[in-house]
Each structure stands twice: as structure tokens, then as C-alpha cells.
Design a protein around this motif. Structure first.
Motif, mmCIF file in Angstrom:
data_model
loop_
_atom_site.group_PDB
_atom_site.id
_atom_site.type_symbol
_atom_site.label_atom_id
_atom_site.label_comp_id
_atom_site.label_asym_id
_atom_site.label_seq_id
_atom_site.Cartn_x
_atom_site.Cartn_y
_atom_site.Cartn_z
ATOM 1 N N GLU A 96 0.855 -1.185 0.000
ATOM 2 C CA GLU A 96 0.000 0.000 0.000
ATOM 3 C C GLU A 96 0.894 1.239 0.000
ATOM 4 O OE1 GLU A 96 -3.997 1.111 2.303
ATOM 5 O OE2 GLU A 96 -2.226 1.232 3.593
ATOM 6 N N ILE A 97 0.771 2.048 -1.031
ATOM 7 C CA ILE A 97 1.569 3.263 -1.158
ATOM 8 C C ILE A 97 0.693 4.448 -0.781
ATOM 9 C CG2 ILE A 97 2.905 4.710 -2.740
ATOM 10 C CD1 ILE A 97 3.489 2.209 -4.371
ATOM 11 N N VAL A 98 1.104 5.183 0.238
ATOM 12 C CA VAL A 98 0.333 6.321 0.746
ATOM 13 C C VAL A 98 0.822 7.600 0.072
ATOM 14 C CG1 VAL A 98 -0.320 7.627 2.797
ATOM 15 C CG2 VAL A 98 -0.017 5.153 2.946
ATOM 16 N N VAL A 99 -0.123 8.350 -0.502
ATOM 17 C CA VAL A 99 0.220 9.587 -1.207
ATOM 18 C C VAL A 99 -0.691 10.714 -0.712
ATOM 19 C CG1 VAL A 99 1.060 8.403 -3.266
ATOM 20 C CG2 VAL A 99 -1.362 9.012 -3.103
ATOM 21 N N PRO A 100 -0.258 11.960 -0.857
ATOM 22 C CA PRO A 100 -1.111 13.095 -0.455
ATOM 23 C C PRO A 100 -2.202 13.354 -1.478
ATOM 24 C CG PRO A 100 0.988 13.875 -1.301
ATOM 25 C CD PRO A 100 1.087 12.383 -1.268
ATOM 26 N N PRO A 101 -3.268 14.036 -1.082
ATOM 27 C CA PRO A 101 -4.316 14.404 -2.050
ATOM 28 C C PRO A 101 -3.744 15.261 -3.172
ATOM 29 C CG PRO A 101 -5.045 14.807 0.211
ATOM 30 C CD PRO A 101 -3.587 14.487 0.288
ATOM 31 N N GLY A 102 -4.260 15.044 -4.364
ATOM 32 C CA GLY A 102 -3.777 15.799 -5.520
ATOM 33 C C GLY A 102 -2.666 15.109 -6.280
ATOM 34 N N THR A 103 -2.401 13.836 -5.980
ATOM 35 C CA THR A 103 -1.324 13.105 -6.651
ATOM 36 C C THR A 103 -1.836 12.466 -7.931
ATOM 37 O OG1 THR A 103 -0.227 12.628 -4.547
ATOM 38 C CG2 THR A 103 0.369 11.256 -6.428
ATOM 39 N N GLN A 104 -1.109 12.651 -8.997
ATOM 40 C CA GLN A 104 -1.415 12.006 -10.271
ATOM 41 C C GLN A 104 -0.435 10.869 -10.515
ATOM 42 O OE1 GLN A 104 -1.279 15.173 -13.186
ATOM 43 N NE2 GLN A 104 -3.469 15.569 -13.010
ATOM 44 N N ILE A 105 -0.972 9.746 -10.999
ATOM 45 C CA ILE A 105 -0.138 8.612 -11.393
ATOM 46 C C ILE A 105 -0.027 8.650 -12.912
ATOM 47 C CG2 ILE A 105 0.165 6.121 -11.301
ATOM 48 C CD1 ILE A 105 -1.710 6.057 -8.910
ATOM 49 N N VAL A 106 1.196 8.869 -13.399
ATOM 50 C CA VAL A 106 1.414 9.075 -14.825
ATOM 51 C C VAL A 106 2.292 7.957 -15.370
ATOM 52 C CG1 VAL A 106 2.270 10.690 -16.575
ATOM 53 C CG2 VAL A 106 1.311 11.564 -14.432
ATOM 54 N N ASP A 107 1.895 7.399 -16.515
ATOM 55 C CA ASP A 107 2.718 6.398 -17.184
ATOM 56 C C ASP A 107 4.012 7.059 -17.652
ATOM 57 O OD1 ASP A 107 3.862 4.631 -19.192
ATOM 58 O OD2 ASP A 107 1.956 3.563 -19.188
ATOM 59 N N ALA A 108 5.142 6.539 -17.198
ATOM 60 C CA ALA A 108 6.431 7.163 -17.509
ATOM 61 C C ALA A 108 6.790 7.052 -18.983
ATOM 62 C CB ALA A 108 7.532 6.533 -16.652
ATOM 63 N N LEU A 109 6.222 6.094 -19.696
ATOM 64 C CA LEU A 109 6.573 5.886 -21.098
ATOM 65 C C LEU A 109 5.680 6.682 -22.038
ATOM 66 C CD1 LEU A 109 7.201 2.015 -21.046
ATOM 67 C CD2 LEU A 109 8.859 3.872 -20.781
ATOM 68 N N THR A 110 4.389 6.812 -21.701
ATOM 69 C CA THR A 110 3.442 7.473 -22.610
ATOM 70 C C THR A 110 2.947 8.823 -22.097
ATOM 71 O OG1 THR A 110 1.527 6.369 -21.614
ATOM 72 C CG2 THR A 110 2.677 5.208 -23.389
ATOM 73 N N ASP A 111 3.276 9.164 -20.842
ATOM 74 C CA ASP A 111 2.781 10.391 -20.202
ATOM 75 C C ASP A 111 1.267 10.410 -20.046
ATOM 76 O OD1 ASP A 111 5.235 11.529 -19.694
ATOM 77 O OD2 ASP A 111 5.322 12.587 -21.605
ATOM 78 N N GLU A 112 0.648 9.259 -20.108
ATOM 79 C CA GLU A 112 -0.802 9.174 -19.899
ATOM 80 C C GLU A 112 -1.107 9.211 -18.400
ATOM 81 O OE1 GLU A 112 -4.507 5.996 -20.513
ATOM 82 O OE2 GLU A 112 -2.464 5.486 -21.139
ATOM 83 N N ILE A 113 -2.101 9.999 -18.014
ATOM 84 C CA ILE A 113 -2.512 10.058 -16.612
ATOM 85 C C ILE A 113 -3.394 8.843 -16.324
ATOM 86 C CG2 ILE A 113 -3.770 11.372 -14.874
ATOM 87 C CD1 ILE A 113 -3.033 13.909 -16.350
ATOM 88 N N LEU A 114 -2.903 7.953 -15.488
ATOM 89 C CA LEU A 114 -3.624 6.711 -15.191
ATOM 90 C C LEU A 114 -4.645 6.916 -14.078
ATOM 91 C CD1 LEU A 114 -0.518 4.323 -15.269
ATOM 92 C CD2 LEU A 114 -2.089 4.871 -17.135
#
Length: 371
Positions: free
Chosen positions: A86-104
Motif C-alpha cells: 500500500e503506497i500512501v500519497v497526499p491528495p492531488g497526486t497524479q499517477i502518470v505512465d512514464a513511457l506514454t505520459d498518460e494520466i492513469l
């Protein structure tokens, strides 16, 4: 340490292999297959936590991998499931594909929990493959592999009002004067090196969030200064407050136009936000001089204050703070909602600004709901 961007490689766990086993026991002839199934591999989850305000805990962790599932055993014993991550992140975090720059994923809600990578399925033991035509199966399934993905985490602060201005125009002083934030304040440029968030209380029960970012200078959209790196932190703000320094060697009109140009170059969406203007450091001048500078600035930028004020309805809540109108109407797109001279040091108009911004934010929220 403030960290708002990290690159990671994440892997879910591999499923455990099924077991090939036969029941062998005294006085039991031809006991048959009894190989158990392998356990499922661990998964990778992301959880949003308001108590986290940076990604520094993930810095330097190049590869995070969930546990593999354990293989099955004889006597139909199933393998243990791998432990999930479980990875804890702050609100407002975007997970972005490093290869395509797509926001997952775009994680903004407190307590939000999303499954990012599912663990591999465990293989079936040979007990599942016994048939009348195959009473001694010597085959079991291998576990399915996990999933590996390269991602980039981008944190963008969530606030109602974003402060925008040149270095040393009084952004940090203002947010420390009207909110609970306590940023570093000094008499030199680029004192603010990281964004700051503050909760501004309005009365006993109302509040809004204000974000302060490092100063913007000419050419910030081309990489000069620190502004470009942190402009993303006001992308989520509902409104903007442009701070113009009355005591700066740059003309107020020049500061104002430069800020709008840099915002436009960075993001047309950000430049389209509703905004207001505060003229800072007015304690350096007499009352008459402040009035003259404000009137001159309004004239220079072509702000039709009479046209704007005529749109508003009377509201007693604002009258005691110098405002006789509220903000529950359509707001002008090509001009500021209001221009207000302030001083964070002497608290000139800071209370009026507090209430004006709250009404500003509320009207924008209502417009978004109607749209």
C-alpha cells in the motif's frame, strides 16, 4: 524535505505454482493426486491520506515490489497469498505512465483507495487434473507472473485560492497574516523555495484553502526562476489572486501584464481562471497616495470598476468591511473581479480581502455546480 515528483518502478507479486503430489499413506493404496494450489501474488494499492503533504517517503525507492505467492503443497495445502503493498500519497497526486505520459489515476479524495497492479493468479495443483482417463496426473499449473510498470507520481496542491506574483511582493507575508501557515519571510527575492498551504478562517465556521508558490519572473514559462517548476501547484485552484507590489521598482501595470502572459504561456486553462488583484505594501505610502496609485492602476489596465460593481447585489455582510456588494453573479473573464490595496504588515484591508475571497470562491463553486 518537500518532494512533489518521483519516478518509480512498481511490480505486483507472481502467483505461486501449483503442487504435484500424490497421497502416500500406509494401508492406503493408490491414494491419488493431492497437490494444492499456489497462492495469489500480492497487489499494489494507492491510498490517499490528508496527513501526508509530500512524496519524500518514496524518494530513492527505485523499485517497489509486492510479495510473491507461495507454492502449493501436498495434502491439498494451498500456498499463502503474497503480501500486498500500500503506497500512501497526499491528495492531488497524479499517477502518470512514464513511457506514454498518460494520466492513469488522479487521486484527490481523502481515503481514496485504488487497485493499481493486481497480483498474479496462483497455479492449480495436480488434484484438479484427475480424470477417469488420467488417474495419475503429473501436471500442475505455474503461477501467473505479476505486472511491472514504470510510473511517475506528480503531486499538485489542492487549494481554493492560488497566490501569483513576482518574488518579494508579499505572498508569504499575506498567507502568514490571514491563515495558519507560517512560511519563511525575508527581505530578499526567492525566499519561498517550496509551495505553502494555509487555511484561511472566515468567521467561526467557514474557511478556504490558500496556496503560495515561489515568485514568477519574466520568462518563467521558458524556465527562468522557480515559478515554472511550481506553477502546477495552482493548476487545481478554483481562483487566483494576483499580487502587485506598489513599492517595487517594476511598474504595477508591467507586473500585472507579465503575470498574465506567463500564465497564458504555461497553460491556457490556468490563464482562464477567475482572478482578483491585490496591491501590496500599501503601508509604504500615505492614504491619499494609495488611493491615487490604485486609481491609476485601474485606469492603466482598463478595469471598468463601475460596470463590475453594478452587477452585484447589496449584502450587509460585506458592508462593514468596505464592500457593499456580494459576488453571486457571473464573473468577468477578461478582467479581475476586484482590485484591492492591502498591507499584510499593518493589516490594511486584510479582513476585507479575507471575506471578499471567500465570496469569490463560493460564487465560482456555485457556477461550477450549475454548469
Amino acid at each position: 524535505m518537500f518532494v512533489d515528483s518521483v519516478e518509480l518502478m512498481l511490480s505486483s507479486g507472481k502467483g505461486g505454482a501449483g503442487c504435484i503430489s500424490f497421497w502416500t499413506e500406509k494401508f492406503v493404496a493408490k491414494g491419488g493426486p493431492d497437490g494444492g494450489d499456489g497462492g495469489k501474488g500480492g497487489s499494489v494499492y494507492f491510498t490517499v491520506d490528508n496527513n501526508t503533504d509530500t512524496l519524500s517517503a518514496l524518494r530513492g525507492r527505485n523499485h517497489i515490489k509486492a510479495e510473491n505467492g507461495r507454492p502449493g503443497e501436498g495434502r491439498k495445502c494451498y500456498g499463502r497469498k503474497g503480501k500486498s503493498i500500500e503506497i500512501v500519497v497526499p491528495p492531488g497526486t497524479q499517477i502518470v505512465d512514464a513511457l506514454t505520459d498518460e494520466i492513469l489515476f488522479d487521486l484527490v479524495e481523502e481515503g481514496e483507495n485504488v487497485l493499481f497492479l493486481e497480483g498474479g493468479k496462483g497455479g492449480l495443483g495436480n488434484t484438479h487434473f484427475k480424470r477417469s482417463t488420467n488417474q495419475r496426473p503429473t501436471y500442475a499449473q505455474p503461477g501467473l507472473p505479476g505486472i511491472t510498470k514504470e510510473i511517475r507520481l506528480e503531486m499538485k496542491l489542492i487549494a481554493d485560492v492560488g497566490l501569483v506574483g513576482y518574488p518579494s511582493v508579499g505572498k508569504s507575508t499575506l498567507i502568514s497574516a490571514i491563515s495558519n501557515a507560517r512560511p519563511k519571510v525575508a527581505s530578499y527575492e526567492f525566499t519561498t523555495l517550496i509551495p505553502n498551504l494555509g487555511v484561511v478562517m472566515v468567521g467561526e465556521f467557514d474557511s478556504f484553502m490558500m496556496a503560495d508558490i515561489p515568485g514568477i519572473i519574466e520568462g518563467a514559462s521558458d524556465g527562468r526562476g522557480l515559478g515554472l517548476e511550481f506553477l502546477k501547484h495552482i493548476e487545481r485552484t478554483k481562483t487566483l489572486l494576483l499580487l502587485v507590489d506598489a513599492a517595487n521598482y517594476r511598474e504595477m501595470k508591467y507586473q500585472y501584464e507579465t503575470l498574465l502572459v506567463e500564465l497564458q504561456r504555461y497553460s491556457s486553462e490556468l490563464a482562464g481562471r477567475k482572478f482578483a488583484v491585490a496591491i501590496t505594501k500599501c503601508d509604504s505610502f500615505s492614504t491619499d497616495e494609495v488611493n491615487r496609485l490604485t486609481e491609476q492602476f485601474i485606469e492603466d489596465i482598463g478595469f471598468n470598476i463601475n460596470k463590475t460593481l453594478n452587477r452585484y447585489k447589496a449584502n450587509k455582510e460585506y458592508s462593514s468591511y468596505g464592500f457593499v456588494e456580494d459576488f453571486g453573479v457571473d464573473l468577468p473573464v477578461d478582467e479581475p473581479l476586484f482590485v484591492l490595496p492591502i498591507s499584510s504588515v499593518s493589516h490594511l484591508n486584510t479582513e476585507a480581502l479575507r471575506y471578499a475571497l471567500k465570496g469569490f470562491v463560493k460564487s465560482v463553486e456555485e457556477q461550477e455546480k450549475e454548469a
